[in-house]
Structure formats: C-alpha cells, structure tokens
Scaffold this motif. Structure first.
Motif, PDB file in Angstrom:
ATOM      1  N   ARG A  24       0.828  -1.206   0.000  1.00 26.01           N
ATOM      2  CA  ARG A  24       0.000   0.000   0.000  1.00 26.01           C
ATOM      3  C   ARG A  24       0.859   1.251   0.000  1.00 26.01           C
ATOM      4  O   ARG A  24       0.470   2.269  -0.572  1.00 26.01           O
ATOM      5  CB  ARG A  24      -0.969   0.000   1.184  1.00 26.01           C
ATOM      6  N   TRP A  25       2.055   1.184   0.624  1.00 32.68           N
ATOM      7  CA  TRP A  25       2.953   2.329   0.556  1.00 32.68           C
ATOM      8  C   TRP A  25       3.445   2.532  -0.872  1.00 32.68           C
ATOM      9  O   TRP A  25       3.632   3.670  -1.335  1.00 32.68           O
ATOM     10  CB  TRP A  25       4.126   2.154   1.515  1.00 32.68           C
ATOM     11  N   GLY A  26       3.645   1.429  -1.583  1.00 32.56           N
ATOM     12  CA  GLY A  26       4.029   1.535  -2.986  1.00 32.56           C
ATOM     13  C   GLY A  26       2.941   2.180  -3.812  1.00 32.56           C
ATOM     14  O   GLY A  26       3.205   3.021  -4.685  1.00 32.56           O
ATOM     15  N   GLN A  27       1.686   1.800  -3.552  1.00 33.03           N
ATOM     16  CA  GLN A  27       0.561   2.423  -4.242  1.00 33.03           C
ATOM     17  C   GLN A  27       0.491   3.919  -3.928  1.00 33.03           C
ATOM     18  O   GLN A  27       0.208   4.737  -4.802  1.00 33.03           O
ATOM     19  CB  GLN A  27      -0.747   1.738  -3.828  1.00 33.03           C
ATOM     20  N   LEU A  28       0.762   4.267  -2.674  1.00 33.68           N
ATOM     21  CA  LEU A  28       0.738   5.677  -2.278  1.00 33.68           C
ATOM     22  C   LEU A  28       1.828   6.461  -2.995  1.00 33.68           C
ATOM     23  O   LEU A  28       1.586   7.561  -3.508  1.00 33.68           O
ATOM     24  CB  LEU A  28       0.914   5.802  -0.764  1.00 33.68           C
ATOM     25  N   VAL A  29       3.037   5.902  -3.055  1.00 34.62           N
ATOM     26  CA  VAL A  29       4.156   6.591  -3.709  1.00 34.62           C
ATOM     27  C   VAL A  29       3.862   6.812  -5.182  1.00 34.62           C
ATOM     28  O   VAL A  29       4.148   7.888  -5.731  1.00 34.62           O
ATOM     29  CB  VAL A  29       5.461   5.781  -3.525  1.00 34.62           C
ATOM     30  N   MET A  30       3.277   5.812  -5.834  1.00 30.01           N
ATOM     31  CA  MET A  30       2.936   5.985  -7.258  1.00 30.01           C
ATOM     32  C   MET A  30       1.901   7.101  -7.436  1.00 30.01           C
ATOM     33  O   MET A  30       1.964   7.876  -8.397  1.00 30.01           O
ATOM     34  CB  MET A  30       2.422   4.666  -7.829  1.00 30.01           C
ATOM     35  N   GLY A  31       0.966   7.186  -6.506  1.00 27.70           N
ATOM     36  CA  GLY A  31      -0.005   8.273  -6.555  1.00 27.70           C
ATOM     37  C   GLY A  31       0.653   9.631  -6.377  1.00 27.70           C
ATOM     38  O   GLY A  31       0.295  10.599  -7.062  1.00 27.70           O
ATOM     39  N   ILE A  32       1.627   9.714  -5.474  1.00 25.85           N
ATOM     40  CA  ILE A  32       2.340  10.974  -5.244  1.00 25.85           C
ATOM     41  C   ILE A  32       3.111  11.392  -6.494  1.00 25.85           C
ATOM     42  O   ILE A  32       3.117  12.572  -6.879  1.00 25.85           O
ATOM     43  CB  ILE A  32       3.286  10.843  -4.040  1.00 25.85           C
ATOM     44  N   VAL A  33       3.759  10.434  -7.142  1.00 23.62           N
ATOM     45  CA  VAL A  33       4.508  10.745  -8.364  1.00 23.62           C
ATOM     46  C   VAL A  33       3.565  11.219  -9.467  1.00 23.62           C
ATOM     47  O   VAL A  33       3.859  12.175 -10.191  1.00 23.62           O
ATOM     48  CB  VAL A  33       5.316   9.515  -8.835  1.00 23.62           C
ATOM     49  N   CYS A  34       2.408  10.573  -9.586  1.00 18.14           N
ATOM     50  CA  CYS A  34       1.413  11.020 -10.568  1.00 18.14           C
ATOM     51  C   CYS A  34       0.985  12.457 -10.292  1.00 18.14           C
ATOM     52  O   CYS A  34       0.841  13.276 -11.215  1.00 18.14           O
ATOM     53  CB  CYS A  34       0.189  10.099 -10.538  1.00 18.14           C
ATOM     54  N   MET A  35       0.791  12.771  -9.023  1.00 15.24           N
ATOM     55  CA  MET A  35       0.395  14.137  -8.655  1.00 15.24           C
ATOM     56  C   MET A  35       1.498  15.132  -9.015  1.00 15.24           C
ATOM     57  O   MET A  35       1.226  16.244  -9.485  1.00 15.24           O
ATOM     58  CB  MET A  35       0.088  14.201  -7.166  1.00 15.24           C
ATOM     59  N   ALA A  36       2.761  14.733  -8.786  1.00 16.84           N
ATOM     60  CA  ALA A  36       3.875  15.615  -9.137  1.00 16.84           C
ATOM     61  C   ALA A  36       3.938  15.856 -10.635  1.00 16.84           C
ATOM     62  O   ALA A  36       4.285  16.950 -11.088  1.00 16.84           O
ATOM     63  CB  ALA A  36       5.191  15.018  -8.635  1.00 16.84           C
ATOM     64  N   MET A  37       3.561  14.842 -11.415  1.00 17.49           N
ATOM     65  CA  MET A  37       3.608  14.963 -12.871  1.00 17.49           C
ATOM     66  C   MET A  37       2.551  15.921 -13.414  1.00 17.49           C
ATOM     67  O   MET A  37       2.721  16.497 -14.489  1.00 17.49           O
ATOM     68  CB  MET A  37       3.439  13.584 -13.517  1.00 17.49           C
ATOM     69  N   ILE A  38       1.450  16.093 -12.702  1.00 14.05           N
ATOM     70  CA  ILE A  38       0.411  17.010 -13.183  1.00 14.05           C
ATOM     71  C   ILE A  38       0.490  18.379 -12.514  1.00 14.05           C
ATOM     72  O   ILE A  38      -0.273  19.277 -12.856  1.00 14.05           O
ATOM     73  CB  ILE A  38      -1.004  16.423 -12.973  1.00 14.05           C
ATOM     74  N   ALA A  39       1.421  18.553 -11.581  1.00 12.34           N
ATOM     75  CA  ALA A  39       1.500  19.813 -10.833  1.00 12.34           C
ATOM     76  C   ALA A  39       1.820  20.993 -11.740  1.00 12.34           C
ATOM     77  O   ALA A  39       1.330  22.104 -11.525  1.00 12.34           O
ATOM     78  CB  ALA A  39       2.547  19.702  -9.722  1.00 12.34           C
ATOM     79  N   ASN A  40       2.654  20.762 -12.761  1.00 10.90           N
ATOM     80  CA  ASN A  40       3.040  21.862 -13.648  1.00 10.90           C
ATOM     81  C   ASN A  40       1.868  22.434 -14.418  1.00 10.90           C
ATOM     82  O   ASN A  40       1.915  23.593 -14.859  1.00 10.90           O
ATOM     83  CB  ASN A  40       4.117  21.395 -14.631  1.00 10.90           C
ATOM     84  N   LEU A  41       0.818  21.643 -14.605  1.00  8.53           N
ATOM     85  CA  LEU A  41      -0.330  22.147 -15.336  1.00  8.53           C
ATOM     86  C   LEU A  41      -0.930  23.359 -14.633  1.00  8.53           C
ATOM     87  O   LEU A  41      -1.489  24.249 -15.279  1.00  8.53           O
ATOM     88  CB  LEU A  41      -1.383  21.051 -15.499  1.00  8.53           C
ATOM     89  N   GLN A  42      -0.806  23.390 -13.297  1.00 11.55           N
ATOM     90  CA  GLN A  42      -1.307  24.543 -12.545  1.00 11.55           C
ATOM     91  C   GLN A  42      -0.175  25.476 -12.129  1.00 11.55           C
ATOM     92  O   GLN A  42      -0.221  26.671 -12.401  1.00 11.55           O
ATOM     93  CB  GLN A  42      -2.070  24.079 -11.304  1.00 11.55           C
ATOM     94  N   TYR A  43       0.850  24.913 -11.475  1.00  6.98           N
ATOM     95  CA  TYR A  43       1.865  25.764 -10.869  1.00  6.98           C
ATOM     96  C   TYR A  43       2.950  26.203 -11.847  1.00  6.98           C
ATOM     97  O   TYR A  43       3.675  27.163 -11.577  1.00  6.98           O
ATOM     98  CB  TYR A  43       2.501  25.043  -9.677  1.00  6.98           C
ATOM     99  N   GLY A  44       3.079  25.523 -12.981  1.00  5.00           N
ATOM    100  CA  GLY A  44       4.067  25.929 -13.969  1.00  5.00           C
ATOM    101  C   GLY A  44       3.505  26.816 -15.061  1.00  5.00           C
ATOM    102  O   GLY A  44       4.262  27.335 -15.887  1.00  5.00           O
ATOM    103  N   TRP A  45       2.193  27.001 -15.051  1.00  8.37           N
ATOM    104  CA  TRP A  45       1.543  27.778 -16.107  1.00  8.37           C
ATOM    105  C   TRP A  45       2.080  29.200 -16.211  1.00  8.37           C
ATOM    106  O   TRP A  45       2.236  29.753 -17.310  1.00  8.37           O
ATOM    107  CB  TRP A  45       0.029  27.801 -15.872  1.00  8.37           C
ATOM    108  N   THR A  46       2.375  29.810 -15.073  1.00  5.68           N
ATOM    109  CA  THR A  46       2.806  31.214 -15.063  1.00  5.68           C
ATOM    110  C   THR A  46       4.060  31.434 -15.915  1.00  5.68           C
ATOM    111  O   THR A  46       4.288  32.534 -16.411  1.00  5.68           O
ATOM    112  CB  THR A  46       3.054  31.682 -13.609  1.00  5.68           C
TER     113      THR A  46
END
Length: 447
Positions: A21-43
């Motif tokens: 389950r920790w592995g599943q959580l880490v994969m979710g965190i990495v996925c979130m990091a991959m989409i972060a630029n769509l909001q925070y990198g837009w500027t």
C-alpha cells in the motif's frame, strides 16, 4: 513499516504486505507531481505566449481559469468512475488528456485553441488528482490524514524540481518545445504508473481505527446519500470559507507587496538574501507542500475538528498580522509563510474527514464532491479586487479573509464536531477506543 499493520488486510499475499500500500501511495504521489506543472508551472508560459501573439495577459489567463474549473468541478464524476471501475483506467485516461492538452498548447495559434487545450488538460488533471487522493483514503483508513496530505503535497510542491528545466527550455528552444516535450513526458509517466495501480476496494476488506480519538463509519454512504446529510454541507461551507479566505489574502500577494512598497526590498534571513516578494513566493512553495502531510498527521493523532480549529484560527490571526505588520519586509516574508502554512492543509483535512464520516467504498466520489468547494471559492476570489477598488486599500480584504477563517474555526468545533458525533451515534459508529473491528460490506453487497 516492517511489521504488518493490524488496520490493513487484503485477500492476496502480495497486497497484504504493508509495503504494497505504501508503494501504491508513492505511485499516486509521483502522478500528482507529474500534473502539478499544469497549474503551478503555467505562469512561466504566459509572458512568452503574449510576446509571440500579442494577446493580453488577461485573455491568456482565461485559459487558466478554464483549467481550474474543469480540474475541480468534474472530479465527482471522475471519482464515481474510480469507485466503479478502479483507478487504472481513470488515471490512464487522465494522463493521456494531460499530455494531449500540453501538446495542443505547443501548436495553439488562437485563443480558442488555447482554451480547448486548457479544458482537456483540466479534465485530465482532475481525473488524476481525484483518483490519487481517493486511493490514499482507501488504502490508509488508519492514517488518512497523513496519506491524503502526502498525496496532496505531491501536487502542491511537485513542480519545484521541474520549474528550472522548463524555464531553461523556454529560453533555449521556446515555450512551444517546453509544452511539447514536458507534455509528452509527464503524460507518459502518469500512464505508465497507471498500469501498476490496483483497486483498493477489491483488497481492503477490513479496517479498524488505531487512534483512540478517531471514529470511522461502519457503513459506506453513496454520493446521493452524502448530499442529503447536513454534515456534508457544513464541511462544504467551511471548505469554501477557508479556501476563499486564504486565496483572497494570498492571490493578491504581488499587488499587496507593491502597495506596501517592499516588493524589491532585499530580505536577509539566516544568510539567504532575496527580494521580499521572491522570498515570500519561495516560502509559499515549500510550506504549501509541507503543511499538508504535517497537519494531516496531526489530525490522525488529535482528531480532525481539533486540528481544523487550530489551523483555521492560526490562519485568521496570521492574516490580520500580515496586514498590520506586513509593511516591514522581514515580517512580510515570515507572516506570509505563516499564512501559507495554516492554509494548505485543507487539502488533507477535508478529504480525510469526509472518508471518516462517509466510509471508504465511495471515498473518491464523495471527496470529489467536497473538492468542488475549491472551484466555488475561486469564483469568490475576484471580490478581493472589487473590495480593494471600492475602499482604496486592502483593509476590507484582510478583514473579510480573517473573518471567514475565524468563522470556519468556530464551525469546526461548535457545529461540525457535534453534527458528526450525532451522525455517528445514529448510524451506530464504533469509536476506536473500543478497539472494535469495523467490517465493510462484502464486495458483492456494495453494488
């Protein structure tokens, strides 16, 4: 984490390992990091786009508004799909849409195309966000605050490592190349990780609380049932107030620093010297990420409403202090950090409270409905500009933001807490202090 956790069990040997389950959580965190630029990198792209086509910044930023609304308001639907079909197809589709949106941005030669790309990437980002948060809530019924906080931190601070590479690529090859290469790269990473995600609803069959002051539902409430519960709407109103209150004080950070006449004043803290506004924005990135798992963990220990009361009250005081002492450059940087630290935790506290109250089976859809409060709050943020224009200063904006956070703190303790206690009693909730094992319904009975 070497020993099996009694709060977690599964039907297969592989998934019964706490590491799984920790592995599943880490994969979710990495996925979130991959989409972060769509909001925070837009500027980073706004000025280059404006320089190429001559479009106004206001017109370009409409795309950002479209992205936020699509990313927020469709999460309940995407959460429903996750609860029904599992995380894999939803994240797979979300990663594809995220990549496609940025690829279209690289070729966009009109505002209408830019807006369509924003909607596509917003739908994709919402699919990934809602799924990963929902999965965290389901895999970690015993540590929901921490798990949701770590996942949300991936989105809040995930763009930090890629901001510099994107900036360098824009300077060397143009913003079009940055959109294209990072769009394809980020989308592919999400899609590959999606293939390894499994449905926690098929494996997590038992749960029991490990903290003596946390209680969790004995049954799983469907989204339709949740919408009929007053406790949901109290949480929704609190979410809107805190999100809007924080945004009204922080979204105008640059104009406030300019009006305080400290925007470019150098600030030296522990040997690090930066202009006041730059320093404040850097602290925003760091603390906006750290606060989510920190206060999520705290809420696992002392309870959800208690943590909400502390955070929202701290935010209220911090906003007032920023207005009162913010004209001092050092105080501006420090108090800005306090405001951000007491604000970002809403993205861990509210999802975990929602899952505690309404169960795990439909956690993605239910938390998604609550997450739309972010979209509602974003519609209220322009009021800060209206208030400033009407009064000629920031006084009314800060007072309103502080008041909303203070109101949310009082609601958490005097309204939400007794409402949840009453619902627990009516629905025959089992408190953790009794060390009772909470059985969820058999898989076939949950349809």
């Amino acid at each position: 984490m070497s020993q099996a956790n009694p709060a977690f069990s599964s039907t297969t040997q592989n998934t019964s390992s706490p590491r799984f389950r920790w592995g599943q959580l880490v994969m979710g965190i990495v996925c979130m990091a991959m989409i972060a630029n769509l909001q925070y990198g837009w500027t980073l792209f706004v000025n280059p786009i404006s320089e190429k086509f001559g479009w106004t910044r206001a017109a370009i930023q409409v795309a950002f508004t479209i992205f936020v609304l699509a990313e927020t308001w469709l999460v309940p639907i995407e959460g429903y799909l996750v609860d029904k079909f599992g995380p894999r197809p939803v994240v797979l589709g979300g990663g594809l849409l995220c990549g496609l949106g940025w690829v279209i941005n690289s070729f966009a030669d009109s505002l209408s195309v830019l807006y369509v790309a924003a909607a596509i990437s917003g739908i994709g980002a919402g699919a990934v966000y809602g799924t990963c948060v929902g999965n965290a809530l389901k895999w970690f019924p015993d540590r929901r605050g921490l798990a949701a906080g770590l996942t949300a931190a991936g989105f809040g601070a995930g763009s930090a490592l890629t901001i510099l590479p994107i900036t360098m690529l824009i300077k060397s090859q143009g913003y079009e190349a940055a959109f294209l290469y990072f769009g394809i790269g980020q989308g592919l990473v999400v899609m590959l990780l999606a293939l390894a995600l499994v449905d926690p609803n098929k494996y997590v069959t038992k749960r029991t609380e490990t903290a003596s002051n946390l209680t969790q539902s004995r049954r799983d409430y469907s989204p339709a049932e949740v919408l009929r519960k007053p406790v949901f709407w109290v949480m929704y109103a609190m979410f809107v107030m805190v999100a809007a209150g924080g945004l009204m004080a922080t979204a105008q950070l640059a104009p406030i620093a300019k009006d305080f006449k400290i925007m470019d004043v150098p600030v030296n803290i522990m040997g690090l010297v930066l202009p006041a506004l730059t320093f404040a924005m850097a602290i925003d990135r760091v603390l906006n990420g750290l606060t989510r798992p920190f206060f999520g963990w705290v809420s696992d220990k002392i309870g959800r409403e208690q943590t909400m009361f502390i955070c929202f009250a701290l935010e209220s005081v911090g906003i007032l202090a920023l207005y009162q002492f913010g004209a001092n450059p050092v105080a501006f940087v420090i108090l800005t950090g306090l405001v951000f630290f007491a604000w970002g935790e809403i993205y861990s506290l509210f999802p975990s409270t929602c899952a505690d109250t309404f169960g795990s089976r439909y956690a993605a859809a239910n938390a998604g409905m609550l997450y739309t409060a972010k979209g509602t709050a974003s519609l209220l943020v322009p009021l800060s500009s209206v208030l400033m224009s009407a009064t000629g200063n920031w006084h009314a904006v800060f007072i309103a933001a502080s008041f909303m956070n203070a109101a949310a703190a009082l609601l958490a303790w005097f309204v939400l807490r007794p409402l949840r206690q009453r619902q627990m009693a009516e629905a025959q909730f089992v408190p953790a202090a009794g060390k009772s094992r909470v059985e969820s319904a058999p898989q076939g009975a949950r349809a």
